[in-house]
Design an enzyme around this catalytic site. Structure first.
Site, PDB file in Angstrom:
ATOM      1  N   ARG A  31      37.058  33.580  34.080  1.00 31.13           N
ATOM      2  CA  ARG A  31      38.480  33.837  34.325  1.00 31.13           C
ATOM      3  C   ARG A  31      38.788  33.824  35.823  1.00 31.13           C
ATOM      4  O   ARG A  31      39.828  33.301  36.255  1.00 31.13           O
ATOM      5  CB  ARG A  31      38.867  35.183  33.718  1.00 31.13           C
ATOM      6  CG  ARG A  31      40.340  35.546  33.877  1.00 31.13           C
ATOM      7  CD  ARG A  31      40.683  36.768  33.043  1.00 31.13           C
ATOM      8  NE  ARG A  31      42.095  37.103  33.146  1.00 31.13           N
ATOM      9  CZ  ARG A  31      42.576  38.123  33.849  1.00 31.13           C
ATOM     10  NH1 ARG A  31      41.753  38.922  34.518  1.00 31.13           N
ATOM     11  NH2 ARG A  31      43.868  38.354  33.883  1.00 31.13           N
ATOM     12  N   HIS A  68      38.933  32.070  25.905  1.00 31.79           N
ATOM     13  CA  HIS A  68      39.200  33.396  25.353  1.00 31.79           C
ATOM     14  C   HIS A  68      38.333  33.698  24.131  1.00 31.79           C
ATOM     15  O   HIS A  68      38.533  34.707  23.464  1.00 31.79           O
ATOM     16  CB  HIS A  68      40.680  33.535  24.998  1.00 31.79           C
ATOM     17  CG  HIS A  68      41.548  33.773  26.192  1.00 31.79           C
ATOM     18  ND1 HIS A  68      42.895  34.025  26.114  1.00 31.79           N
ATOM     19  CD2 HIS A  68      41.244  33.808  27.517  1.00 31.79           C
ATOM     20  CE1 HIS A  68      43.396  34.186  27.330  1.00 31.79           C
ATOM     21  NE2 HIS A  68      42.411  34.056  28.200  1.00 31.79           N
ATOM     22  N   HIS A  88      41.538  31.513  37.706  1.00 33.63           N
ATOM     23  CA  HIS A  88      42.613  32.058  38.533  1.00 33.63           C
ATOM     24  C   HIS A  88      42.527  31.557  39.974  1.00 33.63           C
ATOM     25  O   HIS A  88      43.540  31.520  40.673  1.00 33.63           O
ATOM     26  CB  HIS A  88      42.587  33.585  38.485  1.00 33.63           C
ATOM     27  CG  HIS A  88      43.175  34.138  37.230  1.00 33.63           C
ATOM     28  ND1 HIS A  88      43.937  35.282  37.198  1.00 33.63           N
ATOM     29  CD2 HIS A  88      43.141  33.688  35.955  1.00 33.63           C
ATOM     30  CE1 HIS A  88      44.339  35.525  35.956  1.00 33.63           C
ATOM     31  NE2 HIS A  88      43.845  34.568  35.182  1.00 33.63           N
ATOM     32  N   ASN A 142      46.445  39.330  38.384  1.00 33.27           N
ATOM     33  CA  ASN A 142      45.152  39.674  38.968  1.00 33.27           C
ATOM     34  C   ASN A 142      44.939  41.165  39.218  1.00 33.27           C
ATOM     35  O   ASN A 142      43.829  41.675  39.077  1.00 33.27           O
ATOM     36  CB  ASN A 142      44.969  38.939  40.302  1.00 33.27           C
ATOM     37  CG  ASN A 142      44.795  37.446  40.125  1.00 33.27           C
ATOM     38  OD1 ASN A 142      44.327  36.981  39.099  1.00 33.27           O
ATOM     39  ND2 ASN A 142      45.193  36.685  41.133  1.00 33.27           N
TER      40      ASN A 142
END
Length: 342
Positions: free
Chosen positions: A68, A212, A72, A106
């Site tokens: 992840r 996910h 990001h 975040n």
């Protein structure tokens, strides 16, 4: 024999794809550090084995966290390690710096920075001043995926680190957990638009969302789905409500797995979507009632784990090459959290 041939063909395809992508993005190449840091991939893999091993203080969830973190990073001005930069307080005439860690998607959410710090320290000891934090993060994301049972791929390398970060761009570009598949009228905030801005198709969006299949989400990110949506399995919702009450902040940080197999990388995420057991709103909208083209993408990966793995690896290579800094751009940070002093 047929299965062996299929596996070999897919491996050969991914190797050729990595070479093509590395050529298409300037100086990036899977062999970029072959002479300057030949043990790089071993150092990263060994550190990731430790980071995911509960017997030595690690946790399997860290594989999902670093995957992840890489996503990001890449979605905000490219894969340049900008998400790793810490805030810096004002100092005399120098204004305070607020980085991407403060963005909505975040703050109090992204994690794994200490693992990157540990890997960076080991890499610096072996080959100081050579390997970027952006490349370390990319390799760590690949290895975390593989160690949790997912595919592997040849990572094109040679990225350099940014000297800036943008909280505003992170707020604009990172898909929130409440994002819709499309908006009407179009306003650029929906999932398809956000991925299209990065040159990624609806199919690539759907396969990357398959990340996910590992990891967890906090109650505050799925509470509205539990209590406000109809397209959700009743028993699934009831089970989650016990630890995620309707009125916060009680339970805000309670973690629930993003799919039914928790920390194993597989295609059960898509099975969950077809059973209306997607945890986040932005997950479940990938399997709509009124868009058969989109729904068929989910059904494809639900029924073919091999296709999911191959397409996920190819999409990760493509995403990992979003606007890299190469050549003399940026720098090789000594500390992944801070820009090198002038």
């Amino acid at each position: 024999m047929a299965a062996s041939f299929t596996t070999s063909w897919r491996c050969a395809f991914l190797a050729l794809l990595a070479l093509f992508v590395s050529g298409a993005y300037g100086q990036l190449s899977p062999t970029f550090y072959a002479s300057t840091c030949p043990n790089l991939t071993t150092i990263v893999r060994d550190a990731m084995v430790t980071a995911l091993n509960p017997a030595v203080g690690g946790e399997r969830r860290m594989g999902a966290s670093l995957l992840r973190l890489h996503f990001h990073d890449c979605f905000v001005e490219g894969c340049d390690g900008s998400v790793l930069l810490d805030n810096v307080p004002a100092n005399g005439s120098t204004p305070a710096f607020f980085g991407e860690k403060n963005a909505f998607g975040n703050i109090n959410s992204v994690r794994g920075f200490e693992v990157i710090d540990t890997i960076k320290a080991a890499v610096e000891q072996a080959c100081p001043g050579v390997v970027s934090c952006a490349d370390i993060l990319t390799l760590a994301a690949r290895d975390g995926t593989f160690l949790l049972g997912g595919p592997t791929w040849a990572v094109p390398l040679g990225r350099r680190d940014s000297t800036t970060a943008s909280m505003d761009l992170a707020n604009r570009d990172l898909p929130p957990p409440f994002a819709n598949l499309v908006t009407n009228p179009p306003d650029g905030s929906d999932l398809i638009a956000r991925f299209q801005r990065k040159g990624l198709s609806a199919t690539e969006m759907t396969v990357l969302s398959g990340a996910h299949t590992i990891g967890s989400a906090q109650c505050q990110n799925y509470r509205l789905r539990l209590y406000n949506e109809n397209r959700i399995d009743f028993q699934f919702a009831q089970g989650l409500k016990a630890n995620c009450p309707q009125n916060g902040p009680a339970g805000d940080t309670f973690l629930a797995p993003l799919d039914s197999t928790g920390s194993t990388f597989d295609n059960k995420y898509y099975t969950d979507l077809t059973g209306l057991r997607g945890l986040l709103h932005s997950d479940q909208v990938l399997y709509p009632q009124n868009n058969q083209t989109q729904a068929k993408i989910v059904l494809k990966y639900k029924g073919d784990n091999t296709a999911f793995f191959a397409d996920f690896a190819a999409a990760m290579i493509k995403m990992g090459n979003l606007s890299p800094l190469t050549g003399t751009a940026g720098q090789i940070r000594t500390n992944c959290r801070l820009v090198n002093p002038a």
